[in-house]
Design a protein around this motif. Structure first.
Motif, short mmCIF file in Angstrom:
data_model
loop_
_atom_site.label_atom_id
_atom_site.label_comp_id
_atom_site.label_asym_id
_atom_site.label_seq_id
_atom_site.Cartn_x
_atom_site.Cartn_y
_atom_site.Cartn_z
N GLU A 98 -20.10 24.55 17.73
CA GLU A 98 -18.86 24.16 18.41
C GLU A 98 -19.15 23.20 19.57
O GLU A 98 -18.38 22.27 19.81
CB GLU A 98 -18.14 25.40 18.91
CG GLU A 98 -17.53 26.25 17.81
CD GLU A 98 -16.98 27.57 18.33
OE1 GLU A 98 -15.97 28.04 17.76
OE2 GLU A 98 -17.54 28.12 19.30
N LYS A 99 -20.25 23.45 20.28
CA LYS A 99 -20.63 22.53 21.37
C LYS A 99 -20.97 21.15 20.82
O LYS A 99 -20.60 20.13 21.41
CB LYS A 99 -21.82 23.10 22.14
CG LYS A 99 -21.50 24.34 22.97
CD LYS A 99 -22.72 24.86 23.70
CE LYS A 99 -22.38 26.09 24.53
NZ LYS A 99 -23.56 26.65 25.23
N LYS A 100 -21.64 21.13 19.68
CA LYS A 100 -21.97 19.86 19.05
C LYS A 100 -20.70 19.11 18.65
O LYS A 100 -20.60 17.89 18.82
CB LYS A 100 -22.85 20.09 17.82
CG LYS A 100 -23.26 18.82 17.11
CD LYS A 100 -24.12 19.13 15.89
CE LYS A 100 -24.50 17.83 15.17
NZ LYS A 100 -25.31 18.11 13.94
N ALA A 101 -19.73 19.87 18.13
CA ALA A 101 -18.46 19.25 17.73
C ALA A 101 -17.72 18.68 18.93
O ALA A 101 -17.09 17.61 18.85
CB ALA A 101 -17.58 20.29 17.02
N THR A 102 -17.83 19.37 20.08
CA THR A 102 -17.19 18.88 21.30
C THR A 102 -17.83 17.59 21.78
O THR A 102 -17.14 16.64 22.16
CB THR A 102 -17.26 19.95 22.41
OG1 THR A 102 -16.66 21.16 21.95
CG2 THR A 102 -16.52 19.47 23.65
N TRP A 103 -19.17 17.56 21.76
CA TRP A 103 -19.87 16.34 22.14
C TRP A 103 -19.53 15.19 21.20
O TRP A 103 -19.36 14.05 21.63
CB TRP A 103 -21.39 16.56 22.14
CG TRP A 103 -21.89 17.25 23.37
CD1 TRP A 103 -22.48 18.48 23.45
CD2 TRP A 103 -21.84 16.75 24.71
NE1 TRP A 103 -22.81 18.78 24.74
CE2 TRP A 103 -22.44 17.73 25.55
CE3 TRP A 103 -21.37 15.58 25.29
CZ2 TRP A 103 -22.56 17.57 26.92
CZ3 TRP A 103 -21.49 15.40 26.67
CH2 TRP A 103 -22.08 16.39 27.47
N THR A 104 -19.41 15.50 19.92
CA THR A 104 -19.05 14.47 18.93
C THR A 104 -17.67 13.90 19.25
O THR A 104 -17.45 12.68 19.16
CB THR A 104 -19.04 15.07 17.51
OG1 THR A 104 -20.36 15.54 17.20
CG2 THR A 104 -18.63 14.03 16.48
N LEU A 105 -16.73 14.77 19.61
CA LEU A 105 -15.39 14.32 19.97
C LEU A 105 -15.44 13.39 21.18
O LEU A 105 -14.79 12.34 21.20
CB LEU A 105 -14.50 15.53 20.28
CG LEU A 105 -13.08 15.22 20.77
CD1 LEU A 105 -12.31 14.39 19.75
CD2 LEU A 105 -12.33 16.52 21.09
N TRP A 106 -16.26 13.74 22.17
CA TRP A 106 -16.39 12.89 23.35
C TRP A 106 -17.01 11.54 23.01
O TRP A 106 -16.60 10.51 23.55
CB TRP A 106 -17.24 13.59 24.42
CG TRP A 106 -16.45 14.47 25.33
CD1 TRP A 106 -16.49 15.84 25.42
CD2 TRP A 106 -15.47 14.06 26.29
NE1 TRP A 106 -15.61 16.29 26.37
CE2 TRP A 106 -14.97 15.22 26.93
CE3 TRP A 106 -14.96 12.82 26.67
CZ2 TRP A 106 -14.00 15.18 27.92
CZ3 TRP A 106 -13.98 12.77 27.67
CH2 TRP A 106 -13.51 13.94 28.27
N PHE A 107 -18.00 11.54 22.11
CA PHE A 107 -18.61 10.27 21.69
C PHE A 107 -17.57 9.37 21.03
O PHE A 107 -17.56 8.15 21.23
CB PHE A 107 -19.78 10.53 20.73
CG PHE A 107 -20.98 11.14 21.39
CD1 PHE A 107 -21.33 10.79 22.70
CD2 PHE A 107 -21.77 12.06 20.72
CE1 PHE A 107 -22.44 11.36 23.32
CE2 PHE A 107 -22.87 12.63 21.33
CZ PHE A 107 -23.21 12.28 22.63
N LYS A 108 -16.69 9.97 20.24
CA LYS A 108 -15.63 9.20 19.59
C LYS A 108 -14.66 8.63 20.62
O LYS A 108 -14.19 7.49 20.49
CB LYS A 108 -14.89 10.08 18.57
CG LYS A 108 -15.72 10.48 17.36
CD LYS A 108 -14.99 11.48 16.49
CE LYS A 108 -15.86 11.93 15.32
NZ LYS A 108 -15.20 12.98 14.50
N VAL A 109 -14.35 9.43 21.64
CA VAL A 109 -13.47 8.95 22.71
C VAL A 109 -14.11 7.78 23.45
O VAL A 109 -13.44 6.79 23.76
CB VAL A 109 -13.15 10.10 23.70
CG1 VAL A 109 -12.45 9.56 24.95
CG2 VAL A 109 -12.29 11.16 23.03
N VAL A 110 -15.41 7.88 23.70
CA VAL A 110 -16.12 6.79 24.39
C VAL A 110 -16.10 5.52 23.54
O VAL A 110 -15.83 4.42 24.05
CB VAL A 110 -17.58 7.21 24.68
CG1 VAL A 110 -18.38 6.00 25.17
CG2 VAL A 110 -17.61 8.32 25.72
N ILE A 111 -16.38 5.66 22.24
CA ILE A 111 -16.37 4.51 21.35
C ILE A 111 -14.98 3.87 21.31
O ILE A 111 -14.84 2.65 21.33
CB ILE A 111 -16.80 4.93 19.93
CG1 ILE A 111 -18.31 5.20 19.92
CG2 ILE A 111 -16.45 3.86 18.90
CD1 ILE A 111 -18.83 5.77 18.61
#
Length: 298
Positions: free
Chosen positions: A89-102
């Motif tokens: 779940e933490k990995k999924a949260t970081w992935t979401l943030w990376f998408k927001v940054v992109i």
């Protein structure tokens, strides 16, 4: 009594910001129009230059109050350090943030780099060229029509992405490209991102939620830039900012936070049963009223 009146005005600005920041109707456009009818008077004897610099900062920084509502409401989802989350779940949260940054990169490049280049070439930045009622009226109507058209176009098409976590990196970048349109006042940051998301087949709820998350870096960045510009002006001019100016800014920000909490909940419930077309109709009507007012009564 004067201070009380200015605080009341600030509350009204906060209400308008809290409502329009999240609905796809353009908060900047509404604040520009509100300033025409309800001008804040916190400059005192400091003159029109201070008033202009202050309002330029004020209209952006009060968005921090609005964005705090997103952070509070979606804190569990957005917090990658939560102890209750599993490693996955933490990995999924970081992935979401990376998408927001992109998704935030295109607007950052155009808004910061492009703005500086334009100012160097022409002597005026983007706001100097297009920050006026004519631009607001045109964009309100144009994007109002687009909302109606896109919703009708997507009505019978299958949803490609139904959850915000399922948005791909490429889709996030495309939505980010649409966000660059919001540099034009009257377009609406949430409006441009939601419109872009709907165009590529993302569901209304996922489009709205991702738009909220994209607002965090966008508004924090814009607030820092405007805040730095204001303090730079204060330092160079040597003026002393009146206490009322800070009180008004704080009051508007707090109100924007509270109203945003309600508005975000409303929009998330609204899109479960309705399309964004009604917002398109509202934009067209408001744009027409703006034109009529400034052409015949202004």
């Amino acid at each position: 009594m004067t201070e009380f009146i200015e605080i009341i005005k600030a509350i009204i600005f906060g209400v308008v910001e809290g409502i329009t920041e999240w609905l796809p109707v353009s908060s900047t456009g509404h604040l520009i129009l509100l300033d025409e009818f309800l001008k804040l008077n916190v400059a005192g004897e400091l003159g029109p230059v201070f008033a202009e610099e202050y309002m330029s900062m004020f209209e952006v920084v009060i968005q921090l109050g609005a964005i705090l509502a997103v952070v509070v409401m979606f804190f569990r989802k957005l917090n990658p350090f939560a102890l209750f989350k599993s490693a996955e779940e933490k990995k999924a949260t970081w992935t979401l943030w990376f998408k927001v940054v992109i998704a935030s990169v295109p607007a950052a490049l155009i808004g910061i780099v492009g703005d500086k280049i334009l100012e160097k070439i022409t002597g005026k930045d983007i706001d100097g060229w297009i920050y006026n009622w004519v631009t607001v009226a045109i964009t309100l109507i144009v994007y109002g029509v687009l909302f109606i058209v896109v919703e009708k176009w997507q009505a019978n098409k299958p949803i490609r992405v139904d959850r915000v976590d399922d948005i791909s990196y490429s889709q996030a970048f495309l939505v980010g490209c649409f966000q660059t349109l919001s540099i034009i006042p009257g377009t609406s940051r949430s409006g441009s991102t939601i419109l872009g998301a709907r165009t590529i087949g993302i569901s209304r709820s996922a489009a709205a939620e991702f738009s909220f998350f994209m607002g965090i870096p966008a508004m924090v960045g814009a607030s820092l830039i405007k805040g730095y510009g204001f303090f730079d002006y204060v330092a160079e001019s040597g003026v002393s900012v009146p206490a009322l100016a800070w009180i008004v800014l704080a009051a508007a920000s707090v109100v924007a936070f509270g109203v945003s909490m309600v508005c975000i909940k409303f929009l998330m419930e609204f899109v479960k049963k309705h399309s964004f077309a009604p917002f398109g109709v509202y934009r067209i009507i408001l744009g027409a009223l703006v034109i009529l007012y400034f052409c015949f009564a202004g």
